[in-house]
Design a protein around this motif. Sequence first.
Motif, PDB file in Angstrom:
ATOM      1  N   LEU A 184      83.454  66.710  57.245  1.00  0.00           N
ATOM      2  CA  LEU A 184      82.695  65.739  58.027  1.00  0.00           C
ATOM      3  C   LEU A 184      82.625  66.158  59.488  1.00  0.00           C
ATOM      4  O   LEU A 184      83.643  66.495  60.098  1.00  0.00           O
ATOM      5  CB  LEU A 184      83.325  64.354  57.912  1.00  0.00           C
ATOM      6  N   PRO A 185      81.436  66.119  60.074  1.00  0.00           N
ATOM      7  CA  PRO A 185      81.274  66.498  61.479  1.00  0.00           C
ATOM      8  C   PRO A 185      81.783  65.401  62.401  1.00  0.00           C
ATOM      9  O   PRO A 185      82.099  64.294  61.956  1.00  0.00           O
ATOM     10  CB  PRO A 185      79.756  66.661  61.600  1.00  0.00           C
ATOM     11  N   PRO A 186      81.842  65.681  63.716  1.00  0.00           N
ATOM     12  CA  PRO A 186      82.183  64.617  64.663  1.00  0.00           C
ATOM     13  C   PRO A 186      81.197  63.460  64.561  1.00  0.00           C
ATOM     14  O   PRO A 186      80.040  63.644  64.168  1.00  0.00           O
ATOM     15  CB  PRO A 186      82.080  65.312  66.024  1.00  0.00           C
ATOM     16  N   GLY A 187      81.667  62.282  64.913  1.00  0.00           N
ATOM     17  CA  GLY A 187      80.781  61.132  64.938  1.00  0.00           C
ATOM     18  C   GLY A 187      79.777  61.251  66.069  1.00  0.00           C
ATOM     19  O   GLY A 187      79.968  61.988  67.043  1.00  0.00           O
ATOM     20  N   SER A 188      78.666  60.516  65.936  1.00  0.00           N
ATOM     21  CA  SER A 188      77.636  60.533  66.971  1.00  0.00           C
ATOM     22  C   SER A 188      78.191  59.976  68.275  1.00  0.00           C
ATOM     23  O   SER A 188      78.948  59.003  68.283  1.00  0.00           O
ATOM     24  CB  SER A 188      76.442  59.696  66.525  1.00  0.00           C
ATOM     25  N   PRO A 189      77.786  60.564  69.418  1.00  0.00           N
ATOM     26  CA  PRO A 189      78.214  59.990  70.710  1.00  0.00           C
ATOM     27  C   PRO A 189      77.471  58.713  71.075  1.00  0.00           C
ATOM     28  O   PRO A 189      77.825  58.063  72.069  1.00  0.00           O
ATOM     29  CB  PRO A 189      77.883  61.119  71.699  1.00  0.00           C
ATOM     30  N   ASP A 190      76.464  58.322  70.302  1.00  0.00           N
ATOM     31  CA  ASP A 190      75.714  57.107  70.589  1.00  0.00           C
ATOM     32  C   ASP A 190      76.636  55.895  70.456  1.00  0.00           C
ATOM     33  O   ASP A 190      77.218  55.678  69.395  1.00  0.00           O
ATOM     34  CB  ASP A 190      74.543  56.992  69.621  1.00  0.00           C
ATOM     35  N   PRO A 191      76.773  55.076  71.501  1.00  0.00           N
ATOM     36  CA  PRO A 191      77.696  53.929  71.429  1.00  0.00           C
ATOM     37  C   PRO A 191      77.150  52.749  70.642  1.00  0.00           C
ATOM     38  O   PRO A 191      77.877  51.787  70.408  1.00  0.00           O
ATOM     39  CB  PRO A 191      77.891  53.549  72.906  1.00  0.00           C
ATOM     40  N   SER A 192      75.876  52.775  70.239  1.00  0.00           N
ATOM     41  CA  SER A 192      75.270  51.645  69.538  1.00  0.00           C
ATOM     42  C   SER A 192      74.615  52.137  68.251  1.00  0.00           C
ATOM     43  O   SER A 192      73.408  52.408  68.223  1.00  0.00           O
ATOM     44  CB  SER A 192      74.230  50.950  70.427  1.00  0.00           C
ATOM     45  N   PRO A 193      75.387  52.254  67.163  1.00  0.00           N
ATOM     46  CA  PRO A 193      74.841  52.849  65.934  1.00  0.00           C
ATOM     47  C   PRO A 193      73.934  51.950  65.120  1.00  0.00           C
ATOM     48  O   PRO A 193      73.333  52.421  64.150  1.00  0.00           O
ATOM     49  CB  PRO A 193      76.109  53.181  65.142  1.00  0.00           C
TER      50      PRO A 193
ATOM     51  N   THR B 277      66.998  67.562  37.714  1.00  0.00           N
ATOM     52  CA  THR B 277      66.698  68.991  37.682  1.00  0.00           C
ATOM     53  C   THR B 277      66.852  69.662  39.042  1.00  0.00           C
ATOM     54  O   THR B 277      66.750  70.882  39.124  1.00  0.00           O
ATOM     55  CB  THR B 277      65.265  69.226  37.172  1.00  0.00           C
ATOM     56  N   GLY B 278      67.085  68.893  40.093  1.00  0.00           N
ATOM     57  CA  GLY B 278      67.241  69.460  41.426  1.00  0.00           C
ATOM     58  C   GLY B 278      68.466  68.923  42.118  1.00  0.00           C
ATOM     59  O   GLY B 278      68.756  67.728  42.054  1.00  0.00           O
ATOM     60  N   ALA B 279      69.216  69.805  42.796  1.00  0.00           N
ATOM     61  CA  ALA B 279      70.380  69.420  43.589  1.00  0.00           C
ATOM     62  C   ALA B 279      70.024  69.546  45.063  1.00  0.00           C
ATOM     63  O   ALA B 279      69.391  70.531  45.474  1.00  0.00           O
ATOM     64  CB  ALA B 279      71.575  70.302  43.246  1.00  0.00           C
ATOM     65  N   LEU B 280      70.425  68.559  45.854  1.00  0.00           N
ATOM     66  CA  LEU B 280      70.075  68.528  47.266  1.00  0.00           C
ATOM     67  C   LEU B 280      71.308  68.382  48.136  1.00  0.00           C
ATOM     68  O   LEU B 280      72.249  67.665  47.778  1.00  0.00           O
ATOM     69  CB  LEU B 280      69.132  67.360  47.566  1.00  0.00           C
ATOM     70  N   LEU B 281      71.267  69.032  49.313  1.00  0.00           N
ATOM     71  CA  LEU B 281      72.242  68.844  50.382  1.00  0.00           C
ATOM     72  C   LEU B 281      71.416  68.487  51.616  1.00  0.00           C
ATOM     73  O   LEU B 281      70.654  69.321  52.122  1.00  0.00           O
ATOM     74  CB  LEU B 281      73.066  70.101  50.606  1.00  0.00           C
ATOM     75  N   THR B 282      71.567  67.259  52.111  1.00  0.00           N
ATOM     76  CA  THR B 282      70.544  66.682  52.982  1.00  0.00           C
ATOM     77  C   THR B 282      71.135  65.894  54.134  1.00  0.00           C
ATOM     78  O   THR B 282      72.148  65.208  53.979  1.00  0.00           O
ATOM     79  CB  THR B 282      69.638  65.754  52.144  1.00  0.00           C
ATOM     80  N   ILE B 283      70.458  65.973  55.284  1.00  0.00           N
ATOM     81  CA  ILE B 283      70.688  65.061  56.412  1.00  0.00           C
ATOM     82  C   ILE B 283      69.532  64.071  56.435  1.00  0.00           C
ATOM     83  O   ILE B 283      68.370  64.456  56.295  1.00  0.00           O
ATOM     84  CB  ILE B 283      70.759  65.828  57.746  1.00  0.00           C
ATOM     85  N   GLU B 284      69.851  62.786  56.604  1.00  0.00           N
ATOM     86  CA  GLU B 284      68.845  61.726  56.653  1.00  0.00           C
ATOM     87  C   GLU B 284      68.988  60.946  57.947  1.00  0.00           C
ATOM     88  O   GLU B 284      70.086  60.528  58.319  1.00  0.00           O
ATOM     89  CB  GLU B 284      69.032  60.780  55.461  1.00  0.00           C
ATOM     90  N   LEU B 285      67.868  60.719  58.626  1.00  0.00           N
ATOM     91  CA  LEU B 285      67.841  59.966  59.880  1.00  0.00           C
ATOM     92  C   LEU B 285      66.847  58.821  59.753  1.00  0.00           C
ATOM     93  O   LEU B 285      65.811  58.957  59.096  1.00  0.00           O
ATOM     94  CB  LEU B 285      67.437  60.865  61.057  1.00  0.00           C
ATOM     95  N   GLN B 286      67.168  57.686  60.427  1.00  0.00           N
ATOM     96  CA  GLN B 286      66.268  56.536  60.432  1.00  0.00           C
ATOM     97  C   GLN B 286      66.217  55.932  61.821  1.00  0.00           C
ATOM     98  O   GLN B 286      67.135  56.105  62.623  1.00  0.00           O
ATOM     99  CB  GLN B 286      66.756  55.455  59.462  1.00  0.00           C
ATOM    100  N   ASP B 287      65.146  55.167  62.067  1.00  0.00           N
ATOM    101  CA  ASP B 287      64.987  54.410  63.312  1.00  0.00           C
ATOM    102  C   ASP B 287      65.205  55.310  64.524  1.00  0.00           C
ATOM    103  O   ASP B 287      64.494  56.270  64.719  1.00  0.00           O
ATOM    104  CB  ASP B 287      65.913  53.202  63.318  1.00  0.00           C
ATOM    105  N   GLN B 288      66.224  55.026  65.330  1.00  0.00           N
ATOM    106  CA  GLN B 288      66.496  55.828  66.523  1.00  0.00           C
ATOM    107  C   GLN B 288      67.526  56.926  66.261  1.00  0.00           C
ATOM    108  O   GLN B 288      68.011  57.564  67.203  1.00  0.00           O
ATOM    109  CB  GLN B 288      66.993  54.919  67.654  1.00  0.00           C
ATOM    110  N   GLY B 289      67.860  57.148  65.014  1.00  0.00           N
ATOM    111  CA  GLY B 289      68.859  58.159  64.680  1.00  0.00           C
ATOM    112  C   GLY B 289      68.383  59.564  65.016  1.00  0.00           C
ATOM    113  O   GLY B 289      67.233  59.919  64.773  1.00  0.00           O
ATOM    114  N   THR B 290      69.282  60.349  65.571  1.00  0.00           N
ATOM    115  CA  THR B 290      69.003  61.739  65.883  1.00  0.00           C
ATOM    116  C   THR B 290      70.126  62.608  65.322  1.00  0.00           C
ATOM    117  O   THR B 290      71.222  62.132  65.035  1.00  0.00           O
ATOM    118  CB  THR B 290      68.887  61.974  67.398  1.00  0.00           C
ATOM    119  N   TRP B 291      69.856  63.870  65.189  1.00  0.00           N
ATOM    120  CA  TRP B 291      70.866  64.825  64.714  1.00  0.00           C
ATOM    121  C   TRP B 291      71.655  65.283  65.942  1.00  0.00           C
ATOM    122  O   TRP B 291      71.394  66.329  66.517  1.00  0.00           O
ATOM    123  CB  TRP B 291      70.167  65.975  64.014  1.00  0.00           C
ATOM    124  N   ASP B 292      72.633  64.492  66.336  1.00  0.00           N
ATOM    125  CA  ASP B 292      73.416  64.774  67.543  1.00  0.00           C
ATOM    126  C   ASP B 292      74.897  64.938  67.229  1.00  0.00           C
ATOM    127  O   ASP B 292      75.746  64.851  68.112  1.00  0.00           O
ATOM    128  CB  ASP B 292      73.230  63.658  68.579  1.00  0.00           C
TER     129      ASP B 292
END
Length: 257
Positions: free
Chosen positions: A56-65, A178-193
């Motif tokens: 698991l990576p570090p948590g997001s620095p965003d204070p309002s998840p 039939t397909g395996a996925l490894l995925t990042i999912e973002l919604q609303d104001q979510g960013t890959w940070d």
Amino acid sequence: MKPTLSHLPSLILILFSFLTFCTADVPPVANLTFYGVWITAGPDAILTKFESTITLPPGSPDPSPSNDVQAFWPGMETAADNAVFQNVITNQGGGAGEWYLLPYYCCNPAKPLADQMRVWPGDTVKNVFSLDLPTMKWYNNWVVTPGPQGNAAGQVPFGGGFVFDPSIDTLTHGAPYTGALLTIELQDQGTWDFGAVEWSNVIVEANTTDTEWCSNGPTGGSNWKWSASKGTYSTSDGNLTTCYFASVVLESPDPPN
């Protein structure tokens, strides 16, 4: 959710998500985006096992998840891309910088399949999906091993699992995965940070004697950074091919150099 990673080369998709319950009467979530890699032996090769271990990576620095929805997950989809069975790590359910494990199924009906579980940055989560061929039911098992932050918080190793019957889906009627996925999912104001998301010991088993899909490796987008080790394979007398990747890393949303 309804990933269609096999059909779009960018692998960045605007789709329904697991938090919208994937129903037609719910409006689409704003800014829903996926970054992922996809492993398949073809639309006629049924998956019989999918195993991976994520750090698991570090948590997001965003204070309002609350409006900064972030998630990443291993999952499997049908050949028609209309169902996914996934073990989601999400920042939803607690405070800033926290992660939670939530096994989930989408799409009809979409539902959590176990209680949400707190996990910590630096923990490893081993996920194993195994198909029972006589019944076509899936065993979903996970093992969480604390990292330094989890140990400091008093977390102890734990695991769990259950049996899941995809035939509950009134749309797919239990169509095989039939397909395996490894995925990042973002919604609303979510960013890959939150930095890179790293999977190790990725194993995909399919009922085929073809091995080219393993040698060629995962399929991923060309406009963001990811990497995968070379696939190695073995075959069995039961017409099963097992493919192994030592690592798959979703590195950054930035374009490659």
